[in-house]
Enzyme design. Sequence first.
Site, PDB file in Angstrom:
ATOM      1  N   LYS A  74      54.757  37.593  42.728  1.00  8.20           N
ATOM      2  CA  LYS A  74      55.229  38.718  43.542  1.00  8.20           C
ATOM      3  C   LYS A  74      55.724  38.258  44.917  1.00  8.20           C
ATOM      4  CE  LYS A  74      53.302  43.053  45.365  1.00  8.20           C
ATOM      5  NZ  LYS A  74      52.058  43.860  45.450  1.00  8.20           N
ATOM      6  N   LEU A  75      55.395  37.043  45.266  1.00 13.46           N
ATOM      7  CA  LEU A  75      55.703  36.505  46.605  1.00 13.46           C
ATOM      8  C   LEU A  75      55.149  37.418  47.695  1.00 13.46           C
ATOM      9  CD1 LEU A  75      59.321  35.052  46.144  1.00 13.46           C
ATOM     10  CD2 LEU A  75      57.116  33.884  45.945  1.00 13.46           C
ATOM     11  N   THR A  93      36.386  32.624  40.153  1.00 13.55           N
ATOM     12  CA  THR A  93      35.812  31.901  41.301  1.00 13.55           C
ATOM     13  C   THR A  93      34.288  31.939  41.268  1.00 13.55           C
ATOM     14  OG1 THR A  93      35.505  32.137  43.693  1.00 13.55           O
ATOM     15  CG2 THR A  93      36.239  34.076  42.556  1.00 13.55           C
ATOM     16  N   ASP A  94      33.666  30.951  41.916  1.00 14.90           N
ATOM     17  CA  ASP A  94      32.195  30.950  42.007  1.00 14.90           C
ATOM     18  C   ASP A  94      31.691  32.090  42.897  1.00 14.90           C
ATOM     19  OD1 ASP A  94      33.024  29.942  44.470  1.00 14.90           O
ATOM     20  OD2 ASP A  94      31.739  28.162  44.430  1.00 14.90           O
ATOM     21  N   GLU A  95      32.608  32.716  43.663  1.00 14.21           N
ATOM     22  CA  GLU A  95      32.175  33.793  44.569  1.00 14.21           C
ATOM     23  C   GLU A  95      31.645  35.008  43.804  1.00 14.21           C
ATOM     24  OE1 GLU A  95      34.267  34.472  48.139  1.00 14.21           O
ATOM     25  OE2 GLU A  95      35.288  32.558  48.076  1.00 14.21           O
ATOM     26  N   TYR A 112      36.645  41.082  47.779  1.00 11.61           N
ATOM     27  CA  TYR A 112      37.388  40.078  47.004  1.00 11.61           C
ATOM     28  C   TYR A 112      36.572  39.641  45.790  1.00 11.61           C
ATOM     29  CZ  TYR A 112      38.762  35.332  45.607  1.00 11.61           C
ATOM     30  OH  TYR A 112      39.089  34.214  44.857  1.00 11.61           O
ATOM     31  N   LYS A 150      37.218  40.122  41.681  1.00  9.11           N
ATOM     32  CA  LYS A 150      37.312  39.019  40.723  1.00  9.11           C
ATOM     33  C   LYS A 150      36.253  39.172  39.621  1.00  9.11           C
ATOM     34  CE  LYS A 150      39.665  35.818  40.884  1.00  9.11           C
ATOM     35  NZ  LYS A 150      41.048  35.575  40.374  1.00  9.11           N
ATOM     36  N   LYS A 194      42.957  29.599  55.277  1.00  9.31           N
ATOM     37  CA  LYS A 194      41.702  29.144  54.676  1.00  9.31           C
ATOM     38  C   LYS A 194      41.141  27.995  55.516  1.00  9.31           C
ATOM     39  CE  LYS A 194      42.276  31.977  51.154  1.00  9.31           C
ATOM     40  NZ  LYS A 194      43.011  31.804  49.950  1.00  9.31           N
ATOM     41  N   ASN A 207      29.913  24.181  56.701  1.00 13.08           N
ATOM     42  CA  ASN A 207      31.203  24.381  57.380  1.00 13.08           C
ATOM     43  C   ASN A 207      31.310  23.524  58.640  1.00 13.08           C
ATOM     44  OD1 ASN A 207      31.953  26.179  55.444  1.00 13.08           O
ATOM     45  ND2 ASN A 207      31.654  28.018  56.693  1.00 13.08           N
ATOM     46  N   ARG A 258      31.301  36.586  59.720  1.00 13.27           N
ATOM     47  CA  ARG A 258      31.951  37.516  58.796  1.00 13.27           C
ATOM     48  C   ARG A 258      30.879  38.422  58.179  1.00 13.27           C
ATOM     49  NH1 ARG A 258      34.118  34.152  53.861  1.00 13.27           N
ATOM     50  NH2 ARG A 258      36.135  34.154  54.895  1.00 13.27           N
ATOM     51  N   GLY A 278      28.606  40.154  55.509  1.00 13.35           N
ATOM     52  CA  GLY A 278      28.286  39.800  54.111  1.00 13.35           C
ATOM     53  C   GLY A 278      28.590  38.342  53.786  1.00 13.35           C
TER      54      GLY A 278
HETATM   55  N1  LIG Z   1      41.461  28.859  46.733  1.00 13.34           N
HETATM   56  C1  LIG Z   1      40.281  28.625  46.183  1.00 13.34           C
HETATM   57  O1  LIG Z   1      39.465  27.879  46.740  1.00 13.34           O
HETATM   58  C2  LIG Z   1      39.908  29.246  44.850  1.00 13.34           C
HETATM   59  C3  LIG Z   1      38.733  28.837  44.221  1.00 13.34           C
HETATM   60  C4  LIG Z   1      38.415  29.378  42.962  1.00 13.34           C
HETATM   61  C5  LIG Z   1      39.268  30.290  42.374  1.00 13.34           C
HETATM   62  N2  LIG Z   1      40.411  30.690  43.016  1.00 13.34           N
HETATM   63  C6  LIG Z   1      41.293  31.639  42.315  1.00 13.34           C
HETATM   64  O2  LIG Z   1      42.480  30.931  41.997  1.00 13.34           O
HETATM   65  C7  LIG Z   1      43.603  31.800  42.038  1.00 13.34           C
HETATM   66  C8  LIG Z   1      44.661  31.226  42.965  1.00 13.34           C
HETATM   67  O3  LIG Z   1      44.092  31.072  44.263  1.00 13.34           O
HETATM   68  P1  LIG Z   1      44.975  30.535  45.475  1.00 13.34           P
HETATM   69  O4  LIG Z   1      44.060  30.000  46.497  1.00 13.34           O
HETATM   70  O5  LIG Z   1      46.071  29.689  44.948  1.00 13.34           O
HETATM   71  O6  LIG Z   1      45.599  31.911  46.006  1.00 13.34           O
HETATM   72  P2  LIG Z   1      46.893  32.171  46.887  1.00 13.34           P
HETATM   73  O7  LIG Z   1      46.572  33.379  47.698  1.00 13.34           O
HETATM   74  O8  LIG Z   1      47.335  30.926  47.568  1.00 13.34           O
HETATM   75  O9  LIG Z   1      48.025  32.544  45.808  1.00 13.34           O
HETATM   76  C9  LIG Z   1      48.045  33.739  45.103  1.00 13.34           C
HETATM   77  C10 LIG Z   1      49.446  33.908  44.509  1.00 13.34           C
HETATM   78  O10 LIG Z   1      49.455  35.130  43.732  1.00 13.34           O
HETATM   79  C11 LIG Z   1      50.644  35.849  44.027  1.00 13.34           C
HETATM   80  N3  LIG Z   1      50.385  37.275  43.780  1.00 13.34           N
HETATM   81  C12 LIG Z   1      49.550  38.095  44.479  1.00 13.34           C
HETATM   82  N4  LIG Z   1      49.583  39.343  43.960  1.00 13.34           N
HETATM   83  C13 LIG Z   1      50.429  39.288  42.891  1.00 13.34           C
HETATM   84  C14 LIG Z   1      50.861  40.246  41.934  1.00 13.34           C
HETATM   85  N5  LIG Z   1      50.428  41.516  41.982  1.00 13.34           N
HETATM   86  N6  LIG Z   1      51.716  39.862  40.960  1.00 13.34           N
HETATM   87  C15 LIG Z   1      52.185  38.584  40.909  1.00 13.34           C
HETATM   88  N7  LIG Z   1      51.813  37.647  41.811  1.00 13.34           N
HETATM   89  C16 LIG Z   1      50.954  37.991  42.780  1.00 13.34           C
HETATM   90  C17 LIG Z   1      50.926  35.540  45.491  1.00 13.34           C
HETATM   91  O11 LIG Z   1      52.289  35.805  45.839  1.00 13.34           O
HETATM   92  C18 LIG Z   1      50.557  34.063  45.573  1.00 13.34           C
HETATM   93  O12 LIG Z   1      51.653  33.258  45.225  1.00 13.34           O
HETATM   94  C19 LIG Z   1      43.069  33.169  42.495  1.00 13.34           C
HETATM   95  O13 LIG Z   1      42.913  33.973  41.359  1.00 13.34           O
HETATM   96  C20 LIG Z   1      41.729  32.850  43.133  1.00 13.34           C
HETATM   97  O14 LIG Z   1      40.841  33.923  42.982  1.00 13.34           O
HETATM   98  C21 LIG Z   1      40.753  30.191  44.243  1.00 13.34           C
END
Ligand SMILES: NC(=O)c1ccc[n+]([C@@H]2O[C@H](COP(=O)([O-])OP(=O)(O)OC[C@H]3O[C@@H](n4cnc5c(N)ncnc54)[C@H](O)[C@@H]3O)[C@@H](O)[C@H]2O)c1
Length: 330
Positions: A34-35, A123-125, A148, A152, A187, A247, A271, A273
Amino acid sequence: MKLLVTGGAGFIGSNFIRYYLKENPNDSIVNLDKLTYAGNLENLKGLERDKRYKFTHGDITDFNFVDSLLKDVDAVINFAAESHVDRSIDDPSPFLNTNIIGTQLLLESSRRNKIHRFIQVSTDEVYGSLEPIGLFTERTALRPNSPYAASKASADLLTRAYFKTYNFPAIITRCSNNYGPYQFPEKLIPLFVTNALMDEPLPVYGDGLNIRDWLYVEDHCSAIDIVLKKGKEGEIYNIGGNTEKKNIEITDKILNILKKPLTLKKFVKDRPGHDRRYAIDSTKIKMELGWEPKYQFEDALRKTIQWYIDNKEWWERIKSGEYRKIVVSG
Ligand SMILES: NC(=O)c1ccc[n+]([C@@H]2O[C@H](COP(=O)([O-])OP(=O)(O)OC[C@H]3O[C@@H](n4cnc5c(N)ncnc54)[C@H](O)[C@@H]3O)[C@@H](O)[C@H]2O)c1
């Protein structure tokens, strides 16, 4: 094999697309994104002319559009999500819409199109916060503490329900905190590295003693690749680096590596919670699928910091908002 990767313009999705096409030269990927503010086509620079890769601008909550893309796809990997805890505290609605409704619509369309494999990247969250001892296993109860994490966890439950009710070939992965190239500088690690490079304060929540288990993003990508090929339908696989860090330790390490003064650390109000500790037990994916992380924390952190030094233009364009002006095509 042809994959539909959702959220492939984000941090992990873009790293996964690069990794997967390198490791699987005969396969192809459609990237549906979706960007949102977190999606950035600059993360995929260089792939535009690769015949095995196609970008499609769209939303996973748009059922008809998703349905039209899934006609000749073998597997779906769902990275698309709203992913930043602080933003979910400010306004949970987009998290519920994309992370829950979007996942359900994607599951439904995938089921109707008889997709052979669906990986829900979780995610582990979802497990909530740990006591000072113990680890999250795949059997740990879900106790999400932020909007969040709750969104998930809801998506995980829907994914499970599709497996149980429809025998739909879905698998869930739950990974710990990732770091590496192309991570949005909101992040912890990219925020602190880029702030330090600009000699700006590093805002540490609370007492800085919250613990996370860190994994280099390429190790997460290799785990998903293995789950896609060898994972068992209906199963959950935890993925972690066995690298628990406070952290404050990460903050000091970043400042030390960049030779910046520790006075840049600034403690700020915690933050709400805020989970105290996460730590993942990855025994199952190691024993059953033979996955092992390749990177050591210290080396991979240095590699990541070097990437942010070498790609200043990438993060400066994000911090200034300039990247949002990129023309969307395809
Ligand atoms: N970053 C971490 O440390 C981490 C750890 C474990 C799991 N995750 C999971 O991994 C996945 C990716 O995480 P990330 O850090 O790359 O996230 P990010 O926020 O960098 O990327 C998310 C992407 O999803 C796209 N997006 C959002 N809503 C959308 C929609 N409705 N339709 C289509 N595209 C959409 C965004 O444009 C973006 O490109 C997530 O599901 C997150 O929960 C992340």
